[in-house]
Structures are given as structure tokens and as C-alpha cells.
Design a protein around this motif. Structure first.
Motif, PDB file in Angstrom:
ATOM      1  N   LEU A 253       0.827  -1.213   0.000  1.00 20.13           N
ATOM      2  CA  LEU A 253       0.000   0.000   0.000  1.00 20.13           C
ATOM      3  C   LEU A 253       0.860   1.261   0.000  1.00 20.13           C
ATOM      4  O   LEU A 253       0.528   2.241  -0.672  1.00 20.13           O
ATOM      5  N   GLY A 254       1.950   1.231   0.761  1.00 15.52           N
ATOM      6  CA  GLY A 254       2.843   2.400   0.828  1.00 15.52           C
ATOM      7  C   GLY A 254       3.415   2.726  -0.538  1.00 15.52           C
ATOM      8  O   GLY A 254       3.555   3.900  -0.909  1.00 15.52           O
ATOM      9  N   ASN A 255       3.735   1.690  -1.291  1.00 10.20           N
ATOM     10  CA  ASN A 255       4.279   1.896  -2.628  1.00 10.20           C
ATOM     11  C   ASN A 255       3.233   2.518  -3.551  1.00 10.20           C
ATOM     12  O   ASN A 255       3.542   3.408  -4.355  1.00 10.20           O
ATOM     13  N   ALA A 256       1.996   2.073  -3.430  1.00  7.47           N
ATOM     14  CA  ALA A 256       0.919   2.652  -4.253  1.00  7.47           C
ATOM     15  C   ALA A 256       0.713   4.124  -3.891  1.00  7.47           C
ATOM     16  O   ALA A 256       0.531   4.973  -4.773  1.00  7.47           O
ATOM     17  N   ILE A 257       0.759   4.432  -2.591  1.00  6.80           N
ATOM     18  CA  ILE A 257       0.592   5.828  -2.162  1.00  6.80           C
ATOM     19  C   ILE A 257       1.760   6.675  -2.681  1.00  6.80           C
ATOM     20  O   ILE A 257       1.558   7.790  -3.186  1.00  6.80           O
ATOM     21  N   ALA A 258       2.977   6.140  -2.587  1.00  8.10           N
ATOM     22  CA  ALA A 258       4.148   6.888  -3.091  1.00  8.10           C
ATOM     23  C   ALA A 258       3.984   7.187  -4.586  1.00  8.10           C
ATOM     24  O   ALA A 258       4.242   8.316  -5.037  1.00  8.10           O
ATOM     25  N   GLY A 259       3.531   6.204  -5.340  1.00  5.84           N
ATOM     26  CA  GLY A 259       3.321   6.405  -6.782  1.00  5.84           C
ATOM     27  C   GLY A 259       2.261   7.459  -7.038  1.00  5.84           C
ATOM     28  O   GLY A 259       2.401   8.303  -7.933  1.00  5.84           O
ATOM     29  N   GLY A 260       1.194   7.432  -6.248  1.00  2.00           N
ATOM     30  CA  GLY A 260       0.114   8.420  -6.393  1.00  2.00           C
ATOM     31  C   GLY A 260       0.584   9.825  -6.048  1.00  2.00           C
ATOM     32  O   GLY A 260       0.235  10.795  -6.738  1.00  2.00           O
ATOM     33  N   TYR A 261       1.361   9.933  -4.987  1.00  4.20           N
ATOM     34  CA  TYR A 261       1.889  11.248  -4.588  1.00  4.20           C
ATOM     35  C   TYR A 261       2.834  11.794  -5.661  1.00  4.20           C
ATOM     36  O   TYR A 261       2.809  12.988  -5.979  1.00  4.20           O
ATOM     37  N   ALA A 262       3.687  10.922  -6.183  1.00  4.65           N
ATOM     38  CA  ALA A 262       4.635  11.365  -7.215  1.00  4.65           C
ATOM     39  C   ALA A 262       3.866  11.856  -8.443  1.00  4.65           C
ATOM     40  O   ALA A 262       4.180  12.913  -9.001  1.00  4.65           O
TER      41      ALA A 262
END
Ligand code: NDP
Length: 256
Positions: free
Chosen positions: A22-31
Motif C-alpha cells: 500500500l505504501g508503494n501505491a501511495i508513493a506512486g500516487g503522490y509522485a
């Protein structure tokens, strides 16, 4: 106007446990929303691979591998960011683990491992981030990842439930103390999402059927479905939202 309200351009976000899941998905969304992101996890190679994947999409990415339960490592990581002139505007306390065991069989060491990873880490990293946000005087955003277990219990996951219930109240405590510094602290409570953490459950036909039967949406959540709530809570759109937990659970918590 709408785009600007939800834009993260010019912001830097640290997402703990963003090397996968989930953290990786959030990081991708933020980027994708314009933020520079700081990728974290315990395994430097996995952090580097996740960072490289985002750089490949043209995003600005920093790497900060450290164990969220290790105070010295957390402080050293923030000192490194300070030295590089990188200020954290947005913190997502996401790193977490699960441990399934009946309470009567649980050792104190196991209890502490889950509480340290899922709850104490949010206090520790939240403290380091907020100290700097307050000093800079430009506000900030803290998003703590809770769970359905922030509100309801289930057998065999007591330390996880205690930690995630704690996340809900820690979030309110952060809001109580830091809102006056223009820091918004909120939480997200994901429902059953298809990630590595739940691999065994997804592959268990009885559990898979239970999740689908119990969730009004009749399916597991996809990691990228957390991104909307995460961007909202990290952006100007949530400037007067504080101490809340938003459940992204396909409706599970709303029904019996
Ligand atoms: P994953 O197991 O897929 O990923 C966990 C991430 O956290 C990895 O990047 C891992 O990095 C990192 N991590 C674990 N321990 C530490 C540590 N001590 N220090 C630094 N990083 C660490 O989990 P999910 O993506 O499924 O879960 C993420 C969060 O969402 C957790 O807080 C979880 O409780 C919560 N959640 C998940 C739900 C779900 O259905 N998946 C539902 C509700 C909440 P590394 O590999 O290097 O250890």
C-alpha cells in the motif's frame, strides 16, 4: 482550481514502508500528483528498486532505508535529510506487520514487535517530522495508516488490533497538539486489500469467500484505491480536516 486544490507540486513526502504494498501505491500516487517522494523500508535493495521504478516515470525520488522501530536509525535518517536540505512536508506512517496467533499463546516479545512496528513507529517518526514542521512554520500533513481494526476486533490479531486502535487515538492526539501549527493529522483505515501482507488469506478459499461475502463491494480492495484518500489528506483540499479517520473498505465497516 480542482487540480490546484489536490496538487502536491513542490511538496516532499516521506512514506514509511513504501518499498512495496500500500505504501508503494501511495508513493506512486503522490509522485504523480507532483510530490518528491522518499521511499522507505528495511531492505535497502528493495527500497532502491522501488525508487528506481518511480524515477523511470520521471519522478523525483529519495531513498531512506531504515527500521521504523529503531529510534537511533530514525533520528539518523532525519539528520541525513536535514543535511541534504530535504524537508518533509507530508509524512505517511504506513509501515506495518501482521502476526496471527491466539492471545493465550502470544509472547510478550511478539506483542511488543507488533506494537513497536505498527504504533510506536508512528509516534517516533511523527515526532521527528512534527518537530521540524513546527520549526519551519509552514505547516504539514501527517497521515497514519490504521485499519478496520482501528474500530473493530477479530480473533487472533490482538496486538495488531491494539496498535491500530492506538493509531486512531494517536492521530487525534497529534491533531490536538499540532493543529495550531497548521499541521493536519488524519488517518486512513483500509479494508481488506490485496497485498503481500494478505497473500495467505487471499489464497485461502474460505477466507477469500468470507471477505467477498462480508464486503458490500464483494471484492478485495486494490492498493491504488487508497490513493484518492491519501492525496486528499496530503493536499490543500483537507486544510481544515483534522483528527479524522477515513475508512476505504468497500463499505465493510458500515454493515453487519
Ligand atoms: P506489506 O507487507 O505489503 O508491506 C509492508 C511495508 O512495510 C514494506 O515496504 C516493508 O518493507 C515495510 N516495513 C515492515 N516493517 C518495517 C520496519 N520495521 N521498518 C520499515 N519498514 C517496514 O503491507 P501492506 O502494504 O499490506 O500494509 C501497509 C500498511 O497498511 C500496514 O500498516 C498495514 O497494517 C496497513 N493495512 C493493510 C491492509 C491490507 O489489507 N493489506 C488493511 C488495513 C491496513 P520491508 O519489505 O523492507 O520490510
Amino acid at each position: 482550481m480542482t487540480t490546484e486544490l489536490f496538487s502536491l507540486a513542490g511538496r516532499t513526502a516521506l512514506i514509511t514502508g513504501s518499498s512495496r504494498g500500500l505504501g508503494n501505491a501511495i508513493a506512486g500516487g503522490y509522485a504523480a500528483a507532483g510530490a518528491a517522494v522518499i521511499i522507505n523500508g528495511t531492505d535497502p535493495a528493495r527500497v532502491a528498486a522501488a525508487a528506481q521504478a518511480l524515477r523511470g516515470k520521471g519522478h523525483v525520488v529519495h531513498e531512506a532505508p531504515f527500521d521504523v522501530t529503531d529510534e537511533a536509525a530514525v533520528c539518523a535518517a532525519f539528520a541525513r535529510l536535514d543535511a541534504e536540505g530535504i524537508a518533509v512536508d507530508i509524512l505517511v506512517n504506513n509501515a506495518g506487520i501482521q502476526l496471527r496467533k491466539p492471545l493465550v499463546e502470544l509472547s510478550v516479545a511478539e506483542w511488543k514487535r507488533v506494537i513497536d512496528t505498527n504504533l510506536t513507529s508512528a509516534f517516533l517518526i511523527g515526532r521527528e517530522a512534527a518537530r521540524r514542521m513546527i520549526k519551519r512554520g509552514k505547516g504539514g500533513k501527517i497521515i497514519n495508516i490504521g485499519s478496520l481494526m482501528s474500530d473493530v476486533a477479530r480473533a487472533t490479531v490482538a496486538p495488531y488490533t491494539a496498535a491500530k486502535g492506538g493509531i486512531k487515538m494517536l492521530t487525534r492526539s497529534m491533531a490536538a497538539e499540532w493543529a495550531e501549527h497548521d499541521i493536519q493529522a488524519n488517518a486512513i483505515g483500509p479494508g481488506y486489500m490485496a497485498t503481500e501482507m494478505n497473500k495467505a488469506l487471499i489464497e485461502n478459499p474460505a477466507f477469500d469467500a468470507w471477505v467477498k461475502g462480508r464486503t458490500p463491494s464483494r471484492r478485495w480492495g486494490r492498493p491504488e484505491e487508497l490513493v484518492g484518500a491519501a492525496i486528499f489528506l496530503a493536499s490543500a483540499a483537507s486544510g481544515y480536516v483534522n483528527g479524522q479517520i477515513i475508512y476505504v473498505d468497500g463499505g465493510m465497516l458500515a454493515v453487519l
